[in-house]
Design an enzyme around this catalytic site. Structure first.
Site, PDB file in Angstrom:
ATOM      1  N   THR A   1      -7.197  -1.334  -6.689  1.00 24.34           N
ATOM      2  CA  THR A   1      -6.935  -1.180  -5.255  1.00 24.34           C
ATOM      3  C   THR A   1      -6.243   0.140  -4.941  1.00 24.34           C
ATOM      4  OG1 THR A   1      -6.185  -2.372  -3.282  1.00 24.34           O
ATOM      5  CG2 THR A   1      -4.669  -2.311  -5.165  1.00 24.34           C
TER       6      THR A   1
ATOM      7  N   GLU B   1      -2.083   2.498  12.476  1.00 25.66           N
ATOM      8  CA  GLU B   1      -1.643   1.514  11.480  1.00 25.66           C
ATOM      9  C   GLU B   1      -2.051   0.094  11.887  1.00 25.66           C
ATOM     10  OE1 GLU B   1      -0.321   1.833   8.592  1.00 25.66           O
ATOM     11  OE2 GLU B   1       0.667  -0.051   8.140  1.00 25.66           O
TER      12      GLU B   1
END
Ligand SMILES: *[C@@H]1O[C@H](CO)[C@@H](O)[C@H](O)[C@H]1NC(C)=O
Ligand SMILES: *[C@@H]1O[C@H](CO)[C@@H](O)[C@H](O)[C@H]1NC(C)=O
Ligand SMILES: *[C@@H]1O[C@H](CO)[C@@H](O)[C@H](O)[C@H]1NC(C)=O
Ligand SMILES: *[C@@H]1O[C@H](CO)[C@@H](O)[C@H](O)[C@H]1NC(C)=O
Ligand SMILES: *[C@@H]1O[C@H](CO)[C@@H](O)[C@H](O)[C@H]1NC(C)=O
Ligand SMILES: *[C@@H]1O[C@H](CO)[C@@H](O)[C@H](O)[C@H]1NC(C)=O
Ligand SMILES: *[C@@H]1O[C@H](CO)[C@@H](O)[C@H](O)[C@H]1NC(C)=O
Length: 535
Positions: A519, A381
């Site tokens: 997106t 992440e």
């Protein structure tokens, strides 16, 4: 999207470069593409497995918890996974799932909501999903033989269009602020603002494609006008000296009362990311109306190449984009930010700028390393690194060495891990997709396939796929028992598209394509190319 850094730095303003005036160009040729039917089938099987688990245990709620076989209404209870899965089910030709989703759409009640509403998340997942479904169903070449009967079906199109408008009408209250910059947090019944005083450039600047498309589909200009008004504060950032540390690169948070920036900290990371992404995508959508957006994107990319491109001390062959606080670089990045490679490649294709394509390919290869260096073969992440001295002196206060227990890993990998979870994010495979469509180089298909296999192996859990806690532990450490809706919209779609036949909705290297992706990986028809599809 999230902001993990709240540093507000003093900064100086660099000289503004003159905007370029390149008009949309059509490149002479595009590469030959290869189809991998075996891989296509494997990705379709993963979609079916997830869809079946969701439909059985969570539908019509938002998200599947695949291990406990329960659900979460984390996106206001309108069936986020179903709406997010629609465009993927259409491009995969999954008639069963498409029928189930279209039926669901007719029954959503957008007048009631579970929990606080995020304008941004609702726009990219729900509005984007509905509008994309509409555009795909209006495109006969996008539909597989058993979906062809749905083409231009007025009943289905009206349901998608009406529901998109029902939702947008309720969301409109977000823009009732003194500046016109939206409040990102709403409550319904009745629709009202929750009282935020600030908003970020990602959540302000990632509405304009969906809301403009909705205006063009419905013929009601007010949706696009509201989103473009909010965006106008991002295109002309004030006060300049604080807001724009490098030409085109701006801070993160704005005061929604007076439209002023509150900081000069940012990057291509969560909280900022898709603001930059949409600047070039709006130019693709309408190169005349949004030429100014393109000029801002060019400034941001040129500044990023000049001031943010960083090479790790242990692996100078890699290139990551630094964040910035004022003009000070911060050597930290995210899985989220790996979309930057694909977006810069896309802009390079559209503007016929090979140096942007090449730079994007460098970034994509480096994000590839964040996958291949870990135990699971999946990237973390959040990660950090020490710059090799190009942007800041080695061992200076903002450019320290790796933590002792990751020093050996940094020597080999060129980054160290700050947050090792993986929550089924798409950005690395997304960039492989643009790299492949730009070059036709099959190594990107292989990279995407390896990433898919790693995710499929590590994250398959119970009735679906789950976020994991540690990409550096065999099996991902432990499961979070959560399957985000963007697993359907994005990871599975990019994994599929890169191995699949060429099609009308695929990105085309010669800029001849008719669609641009929001997106959330929902393809919407580019207005300038609409013609016969409009009414
Ligand atoms: C359109 O789709 C609906 C719902 O699937 C179906 O009932 C109807 O027969 C279709 N109409 C046409 C003209 O095909
Ligand atoms: C909405 O407002 C309430 C009350 O002020 C607050 O507790 C809550 O955190 C807000 N929600 C969000 C998502 O900001
Ligand atoms: C935003 O601007 C208004 C009007 O100038 C001011 O009263 C308010 O304190 C500002 N809010 C923040 C969070 O800076
Ligand atoms: C950092 O790495 C880049 C890319 O390999 C190289 O061009 C540059 O000279 C290096 N900078 C320093 C200060 O070593
Ligand atoms: C940076 O500091 C580390 C120890 O923390 C040291 O091993 C290394 O040699 C230093 N590098 C430079 C270029 O000073
Ligand atoms: C490294 O040490 C820190 C601080 O003790 C700890 O929180 C972290 O989990 C360790 N990381 C690894 C990869 O061992
Ligand atoms: C993907 O994972 C599923 C579930 O574990 C498995 O059945 C399938 O064979 C895997 N696909 C590939 C290509 O490995």
């Amino acid at each position: 999207m999230r902001v993990f850094s709240n540093l507000i730095g003093a900064c100086t303003l660099g000289a503004l470069a003159l905007p370029t005036t390149a008009s949309p160009t059509r490149r002479a040729s595009k590469p030959a593409y290869v189809t991998h039917p075996d891989r296509v089938d494997a990705v379709k099987a993963a979609f079916q497995r997830s869809w079946d688990g969701y439909y059985k245990h969570a539908f019509p709620h938002d998200s599947l918890k695949p291990i406990s076989n329960t659900f979460s209404d984390d996106r206001n209870g309108w069936g986020a996974s179903a709406v997010d899965a629609l465009s993927t089910a259409i491009v995969m030709g999954n008639a069963g799932a498409v029928a189930q989703i279209l039926d669901h759409v007719q029954h959503i009640d957008f007048n009631v909501a579970v929990g606080d509403i995020s304008l941004f998340e609702t726009t990219i997942r729900y509005l984007g999903g509905l509008v994309s479904g509409y555009d795909l169903l209006m495109t006969p070449e996008a539909l597989s033989p058993d979906l062809k009967p749905l083409y231009s079906n007025r009943t289905l199109l009206d349901a998608l269009g009406h529901q998109a408008e029902n939702l947008a009408k309720n969301l409109m209250v977000a823009f009732d602020t003194p500046s016109g910059i939206p409040d990102n947090t709403l409550r319904f019944s009745p629709p009202r603002r929750n009282g935020s005083t600030t908003n970020s450039i990602a959540t302000i600047g990632t509405l304009v494609l969906e809301w403009t498309r909705l205006s063009d589909i419905t013929g009601n200009p007010q949706y696009g006008a509201k989103a473009q008004k909010g965006e106008s504060y991002l295109l002309d950032p004030q006060p300049r000296a604080l807001a724009e540390p490098f030409p085109g690169l701006v801070g993160t948070n704005l005061n929604i009362t007076n439209g002023q920036f509150l900081d000069g900290t940012g990057g291509w990371v969560g909280g900022d990311d898709s603001f930059y992404e949409y600047l070039i995508k709006m130019y693709i959508y309408d190169p005349v109306k949004f030429a100014g957006y393109k000029d801002r994107w060019v400034l941001a990319v040129e500044s990023s190449m000049a001031h943010l491109a960083s090479h790790p001390a242990s692996r100078p062959d890699l290139t990551f984009l630094a964040m910035f606080s004022g003009t000070t670089p911060l050597f930290i990045s995210q899985h989220l930010a790996c979309f930057d490679a694909g977006n810069i490649i896309l802009g390079g294709l559209v503007l016929n700028k090979q140096q942007y394509v090449d730079f994007g390919l460098e970034l994509a290869a480096s994000c590839h390393d964040t996958y291949t260096s870990t135990v699971t073969g999946i990237g973390p992440e959040t990660f950090s690194w020490q710059d090799n001295g190009t942007l800041l002196a080695i061992n200076s206060s903002r450019n320290g060495a790796a933590p002792a227990n990751q020093s050996a890993f940094f020597q080999k990998a060129g980054f160290w891990i700050v947050d090792g979870q993986y929550i089924l994010r798409p950005e690395v495979i997304e960039s492989f997709y643009y790299a492949y469509r730009a070059t036709g180089d099959t190594k990107y298909q292989d990279w995407a396939w390896d990433a898919f296999l790693a995710i499929n192996k590590t994250c398959a859990a119970g009735s679906g796929y789950s976020a994991i806690n540690n990409v550096m532990a065999t099996g991902g450490g432990s499961f979070q028992d959560f399957q985000e809706s963007f697993w359907f919209a994005e990871v599975l779609k990019y994994s599929f598209l890169i191995q699949a036949d060429d099609a009308v909705y695929q990105v085309q290297a010669d800029n001849s394509g008719d669609f641009v992706y929001n997106t959330e990986c929902h393809p919407v028809r580019a207005k300038a190319k609409v013609g016969k599809y409009m009414y």
